[in-house]
Design a protein around this motif. Structure first.
Motif, PDB file in Angstrom:
ATOM      1  N   ASN A 411       0.827  -1.214   0.000  1.00  0.00           N
ATOM      2  CA  ASN A 411       0.000   0.000   0.000  1.00  0.00           C
ATOM      3  C   ASN A 411       0.861   1.264   0.000  1.00  0.00           C
ATOM      4  N   ASN A 412       1.880   1.275  -0.873  1.00  0.00           N
ATOM      5  CA  ASN A 412       2.795   2.408  -1.026  1.00  0.00           C
ATOM      6  C   ASN A 412       3.604   2.704   0.234  1.00  0.00           C
ATOM      7  N   SER A 413       3.691   1.741   1.125  1.00  0.00           N
ATOM      8  CA  SER A 413       4.541   1.880   2.300  1.00  0.00           C
ATOM      9  C   SER A 413       5.663   0.852   2.200  1.00  0.00           C
ATOM     10  N   GLY A 414       6.894   1.325   2.304  1.00  0.00           N
ATOM     11  CA  GLY A 414       8.025   0.431   2.162  1.00  0.00           C
ATOM     12  C   GLY A 414       8.172  -0.499   3.345  1.00  0.00           C
ATOM     13  N   GLY A 415       8.832  -1.600   3.126  1.00  0.00           N
ATOM     14  CA  GLY A 415       9.070  -2.577   4.176  1.00  0.00           C
ATOM     15  C   GLY A 415       8.835  -3.982   3.664  1.00  0.00           C
ATOM     16  N   TYR A 416       9.852  -4.853   3.797  1.00  0.00           N
ATOM     17  CA  TYR A 416       9.705  -6.244   3.375  1.00  0.00           C
ATOM     18  C   TYR A 416      10.643  -7.100   4.216  1.00  0.00           C
ATOM     19  N   SER A 417      10.473  -8.400   4.146  1.00  0.00           N
ATOM     20  CA  SER A 417      11.317  -9.323   4.899  1.00  0.00           C
ATOM     21  C   SER A 417      12.492  -9.766   4.036  1.00  0.00           C
ATOM     22  N   ILE A 418      13.699  -9.550   4.533  1.00  0.00           N
ATOM     23  CA  ILE A 418      14.895  -9.977   3.836  1.00  0.00           C
ATOM     24  C   ILE A 418      15.227 -11.408   4.257  1.00  0.00           C
ATOM     25  N   THR A 419      15.897 -12.149   3.386  1.00  0.00           N
ATOM     26  CA  THR A 419      16.266 -13.531   3.698  1.00  0.00           C
ATOM     27  C   THR A 419      17.776 -13.655   3.852  1.00  0.00           C
ATOM     28  N   SER A 420      18.210 -14.671   4.560  1.00  0.00           N
ATOM     29  CA  SER A 420      19.641 -14.861   4.797  1.00  0.00           C
ATOM     30  C   SER A 420      20.370 -15.378   3.564  1.00  0.00           C
ATOM     31  N   ASP A 421      19.623 -15.912   2.563  1.00  0.00           N
ATOM     32  CA  ASP A 421      20.269 -16.419   1.350  1.00  0.00           C
ATOM     33  C   ASP A 421      20.681 -15.300   0.395  1.00  0.00           C
ATOM     34  N   ASP A 422      20.114 -14.111   0.573  1.00  0.00           N
ATOM     35  CA  ASP A 422      20.479 -12.963  -0.256  1.00  0.00           C
ATOM     36  C   ASP A 422      20.541 -11.764   0.680  1.00  0.00           C
ATOM     37  N   LEU A 423      21.662 -11.621   1.348  1.00  0.00           N
ATOM     38  CA  LEU A 423      21.762 -10.709   2.489  1.00  0.00           C
ATOM     39  C   LEU A 423      22.825  -9.649   2.248  1.00  0.00           C
ATOM     40  N   ASP A 424      22.445  -8.382   2.497  1.00  0.00           N
ATOM     41  CA  ASP A 424      23.410  -7.286   2.364  1.00  0.00           C
ATOM     42  C   ASP A 424      23.367  -6.343   3.564  1.00  0.00           C
ATOM     43  N   LEU A 425      22.734  -6.759   4.687  1.00  0.00           N
ATOM     44  CA  LEU A 425      22.597  -5.929   5.883  1.00  0.00           C
ATOM     45  C   LEU A 425      23.045  -6.747   7.094  1.00  0.00           C
ATOM     46  N   PHE A 426      23.912  -6.138   7.930  1.00  0.00           N
ATOM     47  CA  PHE A 426      24.535  -6.897   9.016  1.00  0.00           C
ATOM     48  C   PHE A 426      24.574  -6.071  10.304  1.00  0.00           C
ATOM     49  N   ARG A 427      24.345  -6.768  11.427  1.00  0.00           N
ATOM     50  CA  ARG A 427      24.493  -6.137  12.732  1.00  0.00           C
ATOM     51  C   ARG A 427      25.976  -5.873  13.013  1.00  0.00           C
ATOM     52  N   TRP A 428      26.227  -4.819  13.781  1.00  0.00           N
ATOM     53  CA  TRP A 428      27.611  -4.384  14.040  1.00  0.00           C
ATOM     54  C   TRP A 428      28.326  -5.387  14.929  1.00  0.00           C
ATOM     55  N   GLY A 429      29.431  -5.931  14.407  1.00  0.00           N
ATOM     56  CA  GLY A 429      30.295  -6.781  15.208  1.00  0.00           C
ATOM     57  C   GLY A 429      29.827  -8.204  15.403  1.00  0.00           C
ATOM     58  N   ASP A 430      28.732  -8.610  14.743  1.00  0.00           N
ATOM     59  CA  ASP A 430      28.236  -9.972  14.907  1.00  0.00           C
ATOM     60  C   ASP A 430      28.773 -10.849  13.780  1.00  0.00           C
ATOM     61  N   ILE A 431      29.376 -11.979  14.141  1.00  0.00           N
ATOM     62  CA  ILE A 431      29.863 -12.945  13.158  1.00  0.00           C
ATOM     63  C   ILE A 431      29.094 -14.250  13.257  1.00  0.00           C
ATOM     64  N   ASP A 432      29.027 -14.796  14.453  1.00  0.00           N
ATOM     65  CA  ASP A 432      28.482 -16.137  14.645  1.00  0.00           C
ATOM     66  C   ASP A 432      26.998 -16.223  14.307  1.00  0.00           C
TER      67      ASP A 432
END
Length: 662
Positions: A411-432
């Motif tokens: 409804n013209n509002s942005g927002g969707y669920s990203i998946t781990s198989d195609d990921l380009d966003l990461f929490r700071w300092g998290d590896i495991d």
């Protein structure tokens, strides 16, 4: 090269109306009607002694100089300046060259001109050629003479002319200002003839008299060519010679969009709206048709030394050339241009920083998995896809207004669920737990620098030099220094990111987009040490909610002439939900790139650019943000090994060992 000026002799005959016919007409003179006055006009066009005849049927002669002559069906349009931008007409008045009415010196045009008031001897008539530019797929359109000013949140301050299409908006009629759009051409002189060989002139009627109850007028006008024409012959190495099988050509640095004032022939486009990029290609994706071995382009010259970058696309590879040349208005040029094949590079240098040629990503295709630098600077997750069920939010399916995740919405509002198989966003300092998108894990620490470091636990006191023990730390170093990669990278520093937004340190800061291998566009910001016309020395963000300020830098990025950071938005804290990536109607969007420096236990330093922001700030570590790493490997000498992405089979459409394709 040769400059041309054309002189036109014009006779205006017989003012008549479009109203219903009457049996008698007792009054000689003007016939008025609800929509204005109609004038039948005959134009005799001739070239002056110093110029070639005409501006049509452009052909190279034996010396590859452009020759032209009038052709049956040629058109001009005429605008009476006395209408003073008050006309309600949807289209400019066209005059057409009559069949068999020309030789190499002159030609006769006929047609009808509709004006708001009766034409007078004191009127200025503006002539524009070719008239076909306002027909079909228009390259010339009327715009509002008044400059629109847009201000808003975050320092938005833009000035531009708004486009007006009276065929769909009856509020507007033809105006004294027109936009000239030369961004898309096909490389042929025939199309330049019809759509881009812009000529302008102005004249007053020198004689007006009645002839059997009808007004007759005559005038003379000289048209001045407003464009420059350039023929380009592309040469590669001696073993290849001339490049002939060309799919497309992109040229950055040549002015391709501006606004012309028909009253005086001056360009009045604002610095915000001028554009400097041209694509030469056929819509059916067939090869460009060469003429005398040249690809031809028309553009608006700067009458000064002009920096440009040319990118030539072929099935055998992509070639590039950056150079400078003085171009003058009204001249035609021919050049033999030696181009170099584009080879994949592990980094691009801006502000003496070696930036990776892509964001850090995780991508999985079947059994094949990749951690590392993206195959292209424009890569974002789902860059050329339509949404799937995996992208739904709260069981609500996504709609889309274009291809790729920047255009997904509900409804013209942005927002969707990203998946781990195609990921380009990461929490700071998290590896495991990086692939657990709903985890609340990140690295603690205050006033601490993450780059190149590993930790066994969430506290910075648990540091380790043993990669196998790392649960937290620099995820970029962790995956690019694992023994299976040719090149090593790490998080950028706060200063390196900050300097990108400083116009005193970065010569070009430019809202831009790139075309992907799937034909979609990815929007973002382009930073370069090079100086580009119209954008240098300016802070071009924020851009507001309009995308028109974004310019095509596909060729520049491919040629490694600058850094492109895509607008990816971010995830909400410990959530799969991506926000601020949607670029559709009325949305706010931005790129948010996190540095290696943290300001508090729960916050880190970022740069932000987009619709309503261009600044430095502190953001929570719990959200997923994009990372553009810096190269920290050894100096590269000789022929470098292929980039790591070039060795990953699912990326072969974009990049492989032979070169970069997109």
């Amino acid at each position: 090269m040769k400059k041309q000026k054309l002189q036109f002799l014009c006779g205006v005959i017989a003012m008549i109306g479009f109203t219903a016919c009457s049996d008698t007409n007792d009054v000689a003179g003007d016939v008025t009607q609800q929509e204005g006055y109609v004038t039948t006009i005959q134009v005799t066009a001739a070239a002056d002694k110093a110029a070639q005849a005409g501006t049509r049927a452009l052909k190279p002669n034996a010396n590859n100089q452009i020759e032209s002559e009038w052709k049956s069906g040629d058109k001009m349009f005429i605008y009476d300046i006395a209408d003073n931008d008050n006309s309600n007409e949807a289209n400019y008045s066209l005059v057409t060259m009559a069949a068999n009415s020309s030789n190499k010196q002159k030609a006769d045009f006929t047609g009808e001109v509709k004006t708001l008031s009766p034409m007078k001897a004191t009127d200025d008539l503006a002539f524009f050629y070719p008239g076909t530019a306002v027909e079909g797929e228009k390259t010339v359109e009327q715009v509002n003479p008044k400059v629109e000013k847009e201000t808003g949140t975050g320092g938005v301050n833009l000035q531009y002319h708004t486009s007006e299409n009276p065929s769909t908006n009856k509020k507007y009629g033809i105006r004294s200002t027109v936009s000239l759009d030369m961004k898309k051409q096909d490389g042929t002189l025939a199309t330049i003839d019809q759509k881009f060989d812009y000529n302008w002139g102005i004249a007053k009627p020198v004689e007006i008299k009645n002839n059997d109850g009808q007004k007759v007028a005559k005038t003379e006008v000289t048209l001045n060519r407003k464009v420059t024409i350039w023929g380009m012959k592309f040469l590669a190495s001696s073993s290849i010679g001339q490049i002939k099988n060309i799919d497309s050509v992109k040229i950055n640095g040549l002015r391709s969009y501006d606004v012309l004032n028909l009253k005086d022939g001056n360009f009045v486009g604002t610095s915000d709206e001028k554009e400097y990029m041209i694509t030469l290609a056929n819509k059916d994706k067939s090869k460009i048709q060469l003429e005398k071995d040249y690809v031809w382009v028309a553009f608006l010259a700067e009458d000064a030394l002009t920096n440009f970058t040319i990118t030539v696309y072929t099935q055998g590879g992509v070639y590039t050339k950056t150079a400078s040349k003085i171009f003058e208005t009204g001249y035609d040029y021919r050049s033999n241009i030696t181009v170099e094949k584009v080879t994949p590079q592990p980094y691009v240098t801006v502000n003496n920083v070696k930036w990776a040629t892509g964001n850090f990503i995780h991508y999985k295709k079947g059994s094949q998995e990749y951690w590392g630098i993206a195959p292209a600077q424009w890569w974002i997750s789902n860059y050329g896809d339509n949404p799937s069920a995996a992208n739904n939010l709260n069981n609500k399916p996504q709609s889309y207004s274009g291809l790729g995740s920047q255009f997904w919405h509900i409804n013209n509002s942005g927002g969707y669920s990203i998946t781990s198989d195609d990921l380009d966003l990461f929490r700071w300092g998290d590896i495991d737990n990086a692939l657990n998108l709903t985890s609340d894990t990140y690295l603690y620490g205050t006033n601490f620098i993450l780059a190149g470091k590993y930790f066994k636990g969430r506290g910075v006191s648990s540091s380790t030099n043993n990669r196998s023990e790392a649960k937290y730390g620099d995820i970029v170093r962790y995956w690019t220094d694992n023994g299976n990669h040719n090149y090593h990278y790490e998080y950028p520093s706060r200063e390196q990111l900050h300097d990108l937004l400083d116009p005193q340190k970065t010569n070009t800061i430019m809202p831009a987009y790139c075309y992907t291998d799937k034909g979609s566009k990815v929007y973002g910001a382009f930073f370069s040490d090079d100086v580009f016309a119209g954008v240098s020395g300016k802070k071009n963000f924020p851009t507001g909610k309009k995308l028109w300020k974004y310019q095509d830098v596909t060729g520049l990025v491919l040629a490694n002439k600058g850094l492109f950071l895509p607008i990816t938005g971010r995830t909400e804290d410990y959530s799969r939900k991506v926000v601020y990536r949607y670029l559709g109607k009325g949305s706010e969007f931005y790129g948010l790139y996190m540095a290696s420096h943290c300001t508090a236990i729960s916050h880190g330093t970022v740069i932000k650019f987009g619709s309503f922001g261009a600044d430095f700030s502190s953001q929570t570590k719990n959200q997923g943000c994009p990372i553009r790493p810096i190269y920290v490997g050894p100096a590269i000498t000789g022929t470098p090994p292929v980039t790591d992405a070039a060795s990953f089979a699912p990326f072969s459409r974009i990049i492989d060992a032979t070169g970069r394709k997109y």
